[in-house]
Design an enzyme around this catalytic site. Structure first.
Site, mmCIF file in Angstrom:
data_model
loop_
_atom_site.group_PDB
_atom_site.id
_atom_site.type_symbol
_atom_site.label_atom_id
_atom_site.label_comp_id
_atom_site.label_asym_id
_atom_site.label_seq_id
_atom_site.Cartn_x
_atom_site.Cartn_y
_atom_site.Cartn_z
ATOM 1 C CB CYS A 62 12.833 0.929 39.869
ATOM 2 S SG CYS A 62 13.004 1.988 38.434
ATOM 3 C CE LYS A 93 -19.179 9.574 9.617
ATOM 4 N NZ LYS A 93 -18.306 8.819 10.489
ATOM 5 C CG LEU A 142 -23.077 7.507 6.495
ATOM 6 C CD1 LEU A 142 -22.876 8.633 7.498
ATOM 7 C CD2 LEU A 142 -24.322 7.757 5.643
ATOM 8 C CE1 TYR A 198 -33.745 8.372 39.835
ATOM 9 C CE2 TYR A 198 -32.176 7.161 41.195
ATOM 10 C CZ TYR A 198 -32.905 7.293 40.023
ATOM 11 O OH TYR A 198 -32.812 6.328 39.058
ATOM 12 C CB CYS A 254 16.788 0.650 38.310
ATOM 13 S SG CYS A 254 15.627 -0.658 37.876
HETATM 14 S S1 IVH Z 1 -26.335 8.039 9.686
HETATM 15 C C1 IVH Z 1 -26.592 4.141 6.703
HETATM 16 N N1 IVH Z 1 -25.632 9.896 11.382
HETATM 17 O O1 IVH Z 1 -20.842 6.958 11.077
HETATM 18 C C2 IVH Z 1 -25.813 4.644 7.831
HETATM 19 N N2 IVH Z 1 -24.231 8.017 11.128
HETATM 20 O O2 IVH Z 1 -19.170 6.369 8.789
HETATM 21 C C3 IVH Z 1 -26.509 5.831 8.363
HETATM 22 N N3 IVH Z 1 -22.282 8.028 12.591
HETATM 23 O O3 IVH Z 1 -22.111 3.764 10.489
HETATM 24 C C4 IVH Z 1 -25.716 6.430 9.418
HETATM 25 N N4 IVH Z 1 -22.723 9.955 13.591
HETATM 26 O O4 IVH Z 1 -22.152 4.616 12.917
HETATM 27 C C5 IVH Z 1 -25.316 8.708 10.835
HETATM 28 N N5 IVH Z 1 -25.165 11.604 12.875
HETATM 29 C C6 IVH Z 1 -24.850 10.435 12.327
HETATM 30 C C7 IVH Z 1 -23.704 9.721 12.690
HETATM 31 C C8 IVH Z 1 -23.419 8.505 12.068
HETATM 32 C C9 IVH Z 1 -21.888 8.924 13.509
HETATM 33 C C10 IVH Z 1 -21.571 6.793 12.251
HETATM 34 C C11 IVH Z 1 -22.475 5.608 11.990
HETATM 35 C C12 IVH Z 1 -22.139 5.148 10.609
HETATM 36 C C13 IVH Z 1 -20.771 5.726 10.413
HETATM 37 C C14 IVH Z 1 -20.468 5.880 8.960
#
Ligand code: IVH
Length: 687
Positions: free
Chosen positions: A445, A129, A92, A43, A425
């Site tokens: 110290c 999430k 969300l 690489y 100290c």
């Molecule tokens: S969907 C309309 N999917 O969580 C917003 N969000 O608490 C759609 N986040 O602002 C977001 N993992 O930054 C989505 N698998 C996931 C996520 C995710 C983390 C974050 C995102 C969002 C926040 C909301």
């Protein structure tokens, strides 16, 4: 394949494009698929060939070239530009239990669909999430042109240069045919837990404040003005949301994710499509257990209607979409009392406050201490000695105080302030002009010495295994260890008097200490705690100066000749060796019989003196070697008394050319420098 293949039959432009595409494919295999498709050396060879080509033909360098990942620093005083998002970046709505998830399905989704006259049953895409920081990536005709933070949801900060340093983000989408005219991909940038721990450890060693959790560290990293510093943080990303799109369309959300994956970006693999809300709940239950097993923090599950047409029917509120929700896991929490706040003195003198608790069991272990990081963090959370607090483990690993139960505060507890005197100290603590941290300025110290001794003996430094923290504390307690040279003055008669120290343990400690005397100079330099000198700089300094004496005597100009040593570092090294205490300490270590020579440099010198085909010869490496890597080949040359250079000149004795050697080969031919291939090189090694 011929060894001297011309750089691309169609000329340099074609070859450069070919190299860029090839490197992008290997980057994807390595960083995203985690299945390397080429050796590091090969690489490297491709990369260098491209870099050489672009250097020789500056007009060939394109913004999507892998050689251009790390751009230049934002000028002093300049801020990131803020740019409007093409469409708002929403948040969300959260749910916390089964009932709320069922309510989302029945009321928010199904009822509304029915009202709109839609009979199609919703399916749900479910995924982790990620606890990171949201970003938006813009690709124009397949090329990464812009990256934004979420900002206030309407406008974000333009951090393109910083996002380019993430190797997982392709600078050009890996499309088979014509790329879409425009796509916006939204996702989460995160710092893996292992990287978080590494970063915090390094910061602690450097006397900097530590980050509270991986999310803050990731968000902070993306806002740095120097892309090179961002590159060092090793951030990662998962894409999770489609933004604006022209020339690409999908009917299902999971198909969008599949496409993103094919374009070469990371998509979290832990996902599913469920035909019913029961399936969603089963996924949530399954990952409640599994989620701790990954190298990144997750704080819940995101549930999204899979049919993208239904997203349009359901629409959004001003804050959040109606077609998705987050289910938040409860972090395991426990209540306990802050028995004390102790200020811990690090080896550079920085005071770090930590809370001592009534021991409490959280996420699998008993927690007794938690770092409170700094005064600001204590003030923000208003933590006082005697408070009842809720503790959890950030990322299920690092204990931290989540909040204070102020309603349970007994009477009027005084606010906590980091001490105005060093707790070890008694010296008045100071805050340096450019720092938030409070320090003990006393170089003598005992608290700082303890940390220096721990560091000196640690694995990356002098590697004295028997001298762990506990043993060091015992020796300090017995008055046997006050400063680094005392390590080498420890003797059998004193050690044997210590409680719980048998003959065997004593032998072990002494043998370990004795063995450390033979360490390479590079280890000793790393162990000394010279400001900014870590393992790598220590190696470079040792190799360059060969002996401690030469390094100690070197003026700043000479130090600056060493790779990676700039003005600041040179001045710090000079100041270190001029300090009376450090000189005395170092003299004592030398008198104790520690090796002060660079073993690598010494071997090389010997080899050069002994003669042979490599002695004093200058080699330039080009192309891909089939068996050896460049690093390895360079090492072999140097170990035999030869030298390596990066460009071909009249002073070059040999050009070692591998497969697909580029412009250097041509240059060698022009100058009449001898060109050898790998087989010939091997013969020289044997001879
Ligand atoms: S969907 C309309 N999917 O969580 C917003 N969000 O608490 C759609 N986040 O602002 C977001 N993992 O930054 C989505 N698998 C996931 C996520 C995710 C983390 C974050 C995102 C969002 C926040 C909301």
């Amino acid at each position: 394949m011929s060894k001297t293949k011309a750089p691309g039959a169609g000329g340099p432009a074609e070859r450069a494009a070919q190299l860029r595409a090839e490197l992008a494919r290997h980057d994807h295999a390595y960083y995203v698929l985690q299945k390397p498709s080429i050796s590091d050396r090969a690489y490297d060879a491709l990369y260098r060939e491209l870099a050489d080509l672009e250097a020789a033909h500056p007009d060939l360098a394109t913004p999507d070239s892998p050689t251009r990942r790390v751009g230049s620093e934002l000028p002093e005083g300049e801020k990131f530009a803020t740019i409007p998002h093409r469409r708002p970046m929403l948040s969300l709505d959260n749910t916390y239990n089964e009932e709320e998830v069922r309510h989302f399905d029945a009321e928010t989704v199904r009822k509304r669909l029915a009202k709109e006259g839609v009979s199609e049953a919703p399916e749900y895409a479910v995924e982790l999430k990620i606890d990171g920081t949201a970003v938006s990536l813009w690709y124009e005709r397949g090329v990464f042109v812009r990256g934004l933070t979420r900002g206030d949801g309407t406008r974000g900060e333009e951090i393109t240069a910083n996002l380019r340093t993430l190797k997982e983000i392709p600078l050009r989408l890996l499309t088979a045919g014509e790329p879409p005219a425009f796509v916006e991909l939204r996702g989460e940038v995160y710092l893996p837990r292992t990287e978080f721990e590494r970063t915090n450890k390094e910061r602690e060693d450097a006397g900097l404040e530590t980050f509270v959790n991986p999310r803050n560290a990731a968000a902070g990293a993306l806002k740095q003005k120097n892309p090179a510093a961002v590159a060092e943080r090793r951030l990662h990303i998962f894409i999770h949301t489609p933004g604006e799109m022209e020339g690409a369309s999908f009917s299902r959300y999971h198909e969008f994710l599949d496409a993103v994956k094919a374009w070469g970006l990371p998509v979290n693999p832990h996902r599913a499509v469920c035909a019913s809300i029961d399936g969603v709940l089963a996924f949530i239950a399954e990952y409640e257990k599994k989620r701790h097993g990954y190298d990144y923090d997750t704080d819940g599950i995101v549930v999204k209607v899979d049919q993208l047409a239904l997203h349009r029917t359901l629409g959004t509120t001003s804050k959040a979409p109606r077609y998705a929700i987050a289910y938040k896991y409860k972090p395991e929490e426990a209540e306990t009392t802050v028995l004390d706040i102790e200020a811990h003195v690090g080896k550079t003198g920085v005071l770090t406050p930590r809370a001592r608790f009534e021991p409490v069991f959280v996420s699998g272990t008993t927690v007794t201490y938690a770092s409170l990081h700094n005064q600001d963090e204590i003030d923000r959370k208003d933590i006082r000695i005697g408070d009842r607090v809720i503790v959890e483990k950030a990322g299920e690993i690092i204990p931290q105080v989540v909040r204070v139960l102020t309603e349970k505060r007994a009477g009027d507890l005084p606010k906590y302030r980091l001490p105005s005197k060093c707790p070890v100290c008694g010296t008045k603590t100071v805050r340096r002009e450019d720092e938030v941290a409070l320090r003990c300025p006393n170089a003598r110290c005992p608290g700082r010495f303890r940390e220096r001794i721990v560091y000196f003996a640690s694995r990356g430094c002098m590697d004295i295994e028997a001298l762990g923290e506990k043993m060091i504390d015992r020796l300090i307690g017995a008055g046997l260890l006050k400063d680094l040279p005392d390590i080498y003055a420890l003797d059998r008669s004193k050690l044997i008097e210590l409680e719980r120290m048998g003959e065997k343990s004593v032998d072990n400690v002494l043998a370990n200490i004795e063995a450390s005397k033979k360490n390479d100079l590079a280890r000793l330099l790393a162990a000394l705690n010279i400001p900014h000198v870590g393992t790598r700089n220590a190696e470079l300094l040792a190799e360059h100066f060969e002996t401690l004496e030469a390094l100690r005597a070197a003026p700043a100009e000479k130090l600056e000749q060493v790779e990676g040593v700039g003005e600041v570092l040179a001045a710090a090294i000079v100041a270190f060796f001029q300090d009376a205490d450090e000189r005395r300490r170092l003299d004592a270590l030398v008198a104790a019989g520690l090796n002060t020579r660079s073993l690598t440099a010494a071997t090389r010198k010997q080899a050069a003196a002994a003669g042979g085909p490599f002695a004093g010869k200058v080699f330039v490496l080009t192309g891909t070697l089939a068996k050896l890597g460049r690093e390895e080949a360079s090492q072999l040359i140097k170990d035999r008394g030869g030298k390596t250079a990066s460009s071909v000149s009249k002073k070059t004795d040999y050009v070692l050319a591998g497969e697909e050697a580029g412009s250097k080969l041509k240059k060698a031919e022009q100058l009449g420098v001898k060109v050898i291939d790998e087989a010939e090189f091997e013969r020289m090694l044997k001879g």
